[in-house]
Design a protein around this motif. Sequence first.
Motif, PDB file in Angstrom:
ATOM      1  N   GLN A  54      27.930  36.659 -73.485  1.00 52.67           N
ATOM      2  CA  GLN A  54      28.586  36.897 -71.957  1.00 52.67           C
ATOM      3  C   GLN A  54      29.495  37.885 -72.128  1.00 52.67           C
ATOM      4  O   GLN A  54      30.399  38.052 -73.058  1.00 52.67           O
ATOM      5  CB  GLN A  54      29.202  35.699 -71.449  1.00 52.67           C
ATOM      6  CG  GLN A  54      29.714  35.782 -70.026  1.00 52.67           C
ATOM      7  CD  GLN A  54      30.550  34.569 -69.574  1.00 52.67           C
ATOM      8  OE1 GLN A  54      31.067  34.632 -68.624  1.00 52.67           O
ATOM      9  NE2 GLN A  54      29.742  33.391 -69.694  1.00 52.67           N
ATOM     10  N   ASN A  57      34.920  39.394 -68.045  1.00 56.00           N
ATOM     11  CA  ASN A  57      35.051  39.112 -66.647  1.00 56.00           C
ATOM     12  C   ASN A  57      34.891  40.416 -65.729  1.00 56.00           C
ATOM     13  O   ASN A  57      34.109  40.138 -64.554  1.00 56.00           O
ATOM     14  CB  ASN A  57      36.291  38.465 -66.046  1.00 56.00           C
ATOM     15  CG  ASN A  57      36.335  36.890 -66.455  1.00 56.00           C
ATOM     16  OD1 ASN A  57      37.358  36.104 -66.288  1.00 56.00           O
ATOM     17  ND2 ASN A  57      35.297  36.436 -66.838  1.00 56.00           N
ATOM     18  N   PHE A 120      30.261  34.204 -59.184  1.00 53.33           N
ATOM     19  CA  PHE A 120      31.595  34.018 -58.808  1.00 53.33           C
ATOM     20  C   PHE A 120      32.014  33.752 -57.710  1.00 53.33           C
ATOM     21  O   PHE A 120      32.177  34.955 -56.978  1.00 53.33           O
ATOM     22  CB  PHE A 120      32.167  35.162 -59.732  1.00 53.33           C
ATOM     23  CG  PHE A 120      32.592  35.130 -61.306  1.00 53.33           C
ATOM     24  CD1 PHE A 120      31.720  34.168 -61.924  1.00 53.33           C
ATOM     25  CD2 PHE A 120      33.491  35.964 -61.760  1.00 53.33           C
ATOM     26  CE1 PHE A 120      31.783  34.414 -63.418  1.00 53.33           C
ATOM     27  CE2 PHE A 120      33.513  36.117 -63.286  1.00 53.33           C
ATOM     28  CZ  PHE A 120      33.063  35.147 -64.031  1.00 53.33           C
ATOM     29  N   LYS A 124      36.521  30.301 -59.246  1.00 53.65           N
ATOM     30  CA  LYS A 124      36.511  31.101 -60.675  1.00 53.65           C
ATOM     31  C   LYS A 124      37.664  30.541 -61.524  1.00 53.65           C
ATOM     32  O   LYS A 124      38.855  30.857 -60.896  1.00 53.65           O
ATOM     33  CB  LYS A 124      36.455  32.529 -60.458  1.00 53.65           C
ATOM     34  CG  LYS A 124      37.020  33.371 -61.624  1.00 53.65           C
ATOM     35  CD  LYS A 124      35.974  33.464 -62.690  1.00 53.65           C
ATOM     36  CE  LYS A 124      36.426  34.056 -64.048  1.00 53.65           C
ATOM     37  NZ  LYS A 124      37.222  33.624 -64.782  1.00 53.65           N
ATOM     38  N   ASN A 125      37.347  29.809 -62.377  1.00 52.68           N
ATOM     39  CA  ASN A 125      38.419  29.194 -63.128  1.00 52.68           C
ATOM     40  C   ASN A 125      39.469  28.351 -62.272  1.00 52.68           C
ATOM     41  O   ASN A 125      40.518  28.468 -62.136  1.00 52.68           O
ATOM     42  CB  ASN A 125      39.505  30.311 -64.069  1.00 52.68           C
ATOM     43  CG  ASN A 125      38.390  30.869 -65.163  1.00 52.68           C
ATOM     44  OD1 ASN A 125      37.287  30.755 -65.088  1.00 52.68           O
ATOM     45  ND2 ASN A 125      39.146  31.247 -66.182  1.00 52.68           N
ATOM     46  N   ASN A 194      32.054  29.351 -61.207  1.00 53.06           N
ATOM     47  CA  ASN A 194      32.501  29.591 -62.525  1.00 53.06           C
ATOM     48  C   ASN A 194      33.665  28.243 -62.754  1.00 53.06           C
ATOM     49  O   ASN A 194      34.917  28.733 -62.114  1.00 53.06           O
ATOM     50  CB  ASN A 194      33.134  30.769 -62.863  1.00 53.06           C
ATOM     51  CG  ASN A 194      33.222  31.055 -64.414  1.00 53.06           C
ATOM     52  OD1 ASN A 194      32.329  31.078 -65.108  1.00 53.06           O
ATOM     53  ND2 ASN A 194      34.510  31.000 -64.924  1.00 53.06           N
ATOM     54  N   GLU A 195      33.645  27.524 -63.766  1.00 50.94           N
ATOM     55  CA  GLU A 195      34.553  26.514 -64.002  1.00 50.94           C
ATOM     56  C   GLU A 195      35.155  25.976 -62.791  1.00 50.94           C
ATOM     57  O   GLU A 195      36.326  26.323 -62.336  1.00 50.94           O
ATOM     58  CB  GLU A 195      35.643  26.982 -65.027  1.00 50.94           C
ATOM     59  CG  GLU A 195      35.028  27.143 -66.448  1.00 50.94           C
ATOM     60  CD  GLU A 195      36.263  27.558 -67.353  1.00 50.94           C
ATOM     61  OE1 GLU A 195      37.299  27.870 -67.100  1.00 50.94           O
ATOM     62  OE2 GLU A 195      35.718  27.638 -68.627  1.00 50.94           O
ATOM     63  N   ASN A 275      29.195  25.494 -65.063  1.00 57.04           N
ATOM     64  CA  ASN A 275      30.017  25.262 -66.508  1.00 57.04           C
ATOM     65  C   ASN A 275      31.280  24.425 -66.341  1.00 57.04           C
ATOM     66  O   ASN A 275      31.833  24.330 -65.011  1.00 57.04           O
ATOM     67  CB  ASN A 275      30.235  26.856 -67.178  1.00 57.04           C
ATOM     68  CG  ASN A 275      31.254  27.698 -66.073  1.00 57.04           C
ATOM     69  OD1 ASN A 275      30.951  27.228 -64.911  1.00 57.04           O
ATOM     70  ND2 ASN A 275      31.567  28.369 -66.834  1.00 57.04           N
ATOM     71  N   ASP A 316      32.061  25.001 -71.868  1.00 55.09           N
ATOM     72  CA  ASP A 316      32.557  25.981 -72.236  1.00 55.09           C
ATOM     73  C   ASP A 316      33.403  25.826 -73.396  1.00 55.09           C
ATOM     74  O   ASP A 316      34.465  25.188 -73.334  1.00 55.09           O
ATOM     75  CB  ASP A 316      33.485  26.721 -71.129  1.00 55.09           C
ATOM     76  CG  ASP A 316      32.627  27.333 -70.055  1.00 55.09           C
ATOM     77  OD1 ASP A 316      31.491  27.491 -70.130  1.00 55.09           O
ATOM     78  OD2 ASP A 316      33.185  27.602 -69.065  1.00 55.09           O
ATOM     79  N   TYR A 318      35.761  25.877 -76.304  1.00 53.43           N
ATOM     80  CA  TYR A 318      36.806  26.925 -77.164  1.00 53.43           C
ATOM     81  C   TYR A 318      37.600  25.940 -78.024  1.00 53.43           C
ATOM     82  O   TYR A 318      38.641  26.719 -78.280  1.00 53.43           O
ATOM     83  CB  TYR A 318      37.719  27.737 -75.893  1.00 53.43           C
ATOM     84  CG  TYR A 318      36.926  28.661 -75.221  1.00 53.43           C
ATOM     85  CD1 TYR A 318      36.894  29.763 -75.737  1.00 53.43           C
ATOM     86  CD2 TYR A 318      36.581  28.447 -74.083  1.00 53.43           C
ATOM     87  CE1 TYR A 318      35.856  30.940 -75.011  1.00 53.43           C
ATOM     88  CE2 TYR A 318      35.677  29.426 -73.260  1.00 53.43           C
ATOM     89  CZ  TYR A 318      35.441  30.595 -73.840  1.00 53.43           C
ATOM     90  OH  TYR A 318      34.741  31.609 -73.093  1.00 53.43           O
ATOM     91  N   GLU A 343      29.542  29.325 -72.752  1.00 53.95           N
ATOM     92  CA  GLU A 343      30.556  30.133 -73.274  1.00 53.95           C
ATOM     93  C   GLU A 343      30.996  29.398 -74.488  1.00 53.95           C
ATOM     94  O   GLU A 343      31.291  28.187 -74.715  1.00 53.95           O
ATOM     95  CB  GLU A 343      31.583  30.084 -72.285  1.00 53.95           C
ATOM     96  CG  GLU A 343      31.674  31.186 -71.169  1.00 53.95           C
ATOM     97  CD  GLU A 343      32.802  31.039 -70.279  1.00 53.95           C
ATOM     98  OE1 GLU A 343      33.969  30.946 -70.778  1.00 53.95           O
ATOM     99  OE2 GLU A 343      32.570  31.006 -69.011  1.00 53.95           O
ATOM    100  N   PHE A 367      31.607  34.248 -75.699  1.00 50.06           N
ATOM    101  CA  PHE A 367      32.012  34.961 -74.566  1.00 50.06           C
ATOM    102  C   PHE A 367      32.859  36.386 -74.997  1.00 50.06           C
ATOM    103  O   PHE A 367      33.446  36.434 -75.980  1.00 50.06           O
ATOM    104  CB  PHE A 367      32.940  34.012 -73.805  1.00 50.06           C
ATOM    105  CG  PHE A 367      33.894  34.770 -72.628  1.00 50.06           C
ATOM    106  CD1 PHE A 367      33.440  34.631 -71.371  1.00 50.06           C
ATOM    107  CD2 PHE A 367      35.196  35.310 -72.921  1.00 50.06           C
ATOM    108  CE1 PHE A 367      33.889  35.372 -70.336  1.00 50.06           C
ATOM    109  CE2 PHE A 367      35.761  35.784 -72.005  1.00 50.06           C
ATOM    110  CZ  PHE A 367      35.504  36.058 -70.500  1.00 50.06           C
TER     111      PHE A 367
HETATM  112  C1  DGJ Z   1      36.386  30.763 -69.339  1.00 51.67           C
HETATM  113  C2  DGJ Z   1      35.982  31.260 -68.051  1.00 51.67           C
HETATM  114  O1  DGJ Z   1      34.990  30.582 -67.630  1.00 51.67           O
HETATM  115  C3  DGJ Z   1      35.881  32.803 -68.418  1.00 51.67           C
HETATM  116  O2  DGJ Z   1      35.326  33.362 -67.142  1.00 51.67           O
HETATM  117  C4  DGJ Z   1      36.994  33.502 -68.876  1.00 51.67           C
HETATM  118  O3  DGJ Z   1      37.941  33.423 -68.212  1.00 51.67           O
HETATM  119  C5  DGJ Z   1      37.522  32.632 -70.276  1.00 51.67           C
HETATM  120  N1  DGJ Z   1      37.648  31.352 -70.090  1.00 51.67           N
HETATM  121  C6  DGJ Z   1      38.744  33.034 -70.712  1.00 51.67           C
HETATM  122  O4  DGJ Z   1      38.728  34.597 -71.428  1.00 51.67           O
END
Ligand code: DGJ
Length: 556
Positions: A54, A57, A120, A124-125, A194-195, A275, A316, A318, A343, A367
């Motif tokens: 990915q 942004n 988006f 978005k987040n 997105n999120e 996501n 996603d 992390y 992600e 990502f």
């Molecule tokens: C998760 C989000 O879905 C992405 O678009 C991005 O903001 C990352 N976090 C952080 O870089």
Amino acid sequence: MKFTSAVLATLIATSLAIALRAQVQERPIPRIVKKDGRFALFVDDAPYLMLGAQVHNSSTWLNMLPKVWPAMEYLNVNTVEMPIYWEQFEPGQGQYDYTTIDTVLEQARQHHLRLVLLWFGTWKNGSQHYMPEWMKLAPDRYPHMVDKNGQAVDSPSPFAAASLEADKTAFTAFMRHLKSADPERTVIMVQVENEAGTWGTLRDYSSTAQKLFEAPVPPEVLTAMQLKITSPSLNWQEAFGPEGEVCFNAWSVAKYVGQVAAAGKAVYPLPLYANAALRDPLRPGAPGSYESGGPTDNVLAIWKVAAPALDILAPDIYQNDPAAYLRVLELYRRDDNPLFVPETGGAANARFFFSALGLQTIGFSPFGMDYSRGHDTSPGSRQPDEFLAWAMNYRLIGPMQREIAELNFEGKLKAVAEVAPKVTETLPFGDWNAVVSYGATRNGQAIGNAEPTGRALVARLSDNQFLVSGFFCRVDFRPAGTDQQRKSQHAIDGTGQIPSALIDGKWQHRQFLRVEEGTYENGVFNFVRIWNGDETDWGLNFGSEPVVLRVSVATY
Ligand code: DGJ
């Protein structure tokens, strides 16, 4: 919009290419297929493993595309995930700008890449930062959520009827355009929002929301969450206790996203997914410590029932704790949900691509993988390590992605990654076990790699033949017997175990009939050489080079 002259030249070339394109034969629409409890993403009517990355942004701007493609080439991806921004797509209400989409489609084709486009839209987040200006300037019509104190927060309200209508209309226009502009099916999936979810408050406290929060929980939610119903009219708090507000928000957000997804799917039925910003899968904190209302692991069932137009709910990832990473993979691979990692991050996590393969993932995507942050793109330049770890995976799997996807769909593949302190792992294949070990020394026990970077995959091709590959590991085979104790007179492999087993009172020993190294190309295995001697006497060793073996075994 201002373009550099290089971008202008590309734009002209792109418009020409679009204009000159002969009538393209329509290909089958990608779809998710389930068979015997396993899922596959079908692209061009066959299982496809998405080796994705990915972009950052703010990289789907025409001036930025030259920073995207070289990174994708370096990574050897087959699919790029790129956002489409509502604010760019609909600068004035009802006025759609298709330039970016058309250019991205054309350039992806020129680079022989597929796309997953990320809408988006409203979320978005957890925020509404990608709503077009004409919406941002009309907060009464397109409202934010309000918190307990009646204050607007930086998150859209899922009860905003006009926002929902605007998003459905825009997303439908986007999907309709894709349908006509992409008979090649360059775009294989679309992410809706997105999120989605909420930070800063657990839910909306507007009067509309409050009324619904106090009303009975819809019966389908109680059923989906497998709640024993003690009274027919439990409200959210009564039904879910401390998670009542999160569950209510999940229902509210998922209903909204589900309607946007359904509207788009009605015009073009591509696979759609949402996501999730995760909560800690091992030690989940209290509501408020994670994004409320998104498809977190505790509310997946609510999302499934509220948004059936979404094919996949995707994590996603992390997490840096390996146990947490692996737990997330398990939580999102469900009987009603294919595993898909849209992600992830952290070079040390690259090995978990193999763990995801072991759970039949349909795709994977680190990502932020473009050069917009100034990496060196000159040929032969040293790439940042972050990119290399992911690139290794895809260089190995890329040439045989169709074979791997098919083997996985058929349930013939197993794959694992190293997690310290475990140094050896057995992959059972019925009458044979594949034994994977990490940091194996020539004569002794496996001791693990200095950094846990090992990863292996084994797939059964026929009765006695296996496909074997990996990095930083050793793989051997052992007949699956009733007794696999050590026996000192037998050769000891690097795991400290012997490739022999006692079966019906008789020792059976593994022998390699033929260990072929080769490369897959267009479905054909091209022979390179036979491994024997030092290359096989201690098991099959994999280092940092992409190596694929076809291994025939027998017993004596
Ligand atoms: C998760 C989000 O879905 C992405 O678009 C991005 O903001 C990352 N976090 C952080 O870089």
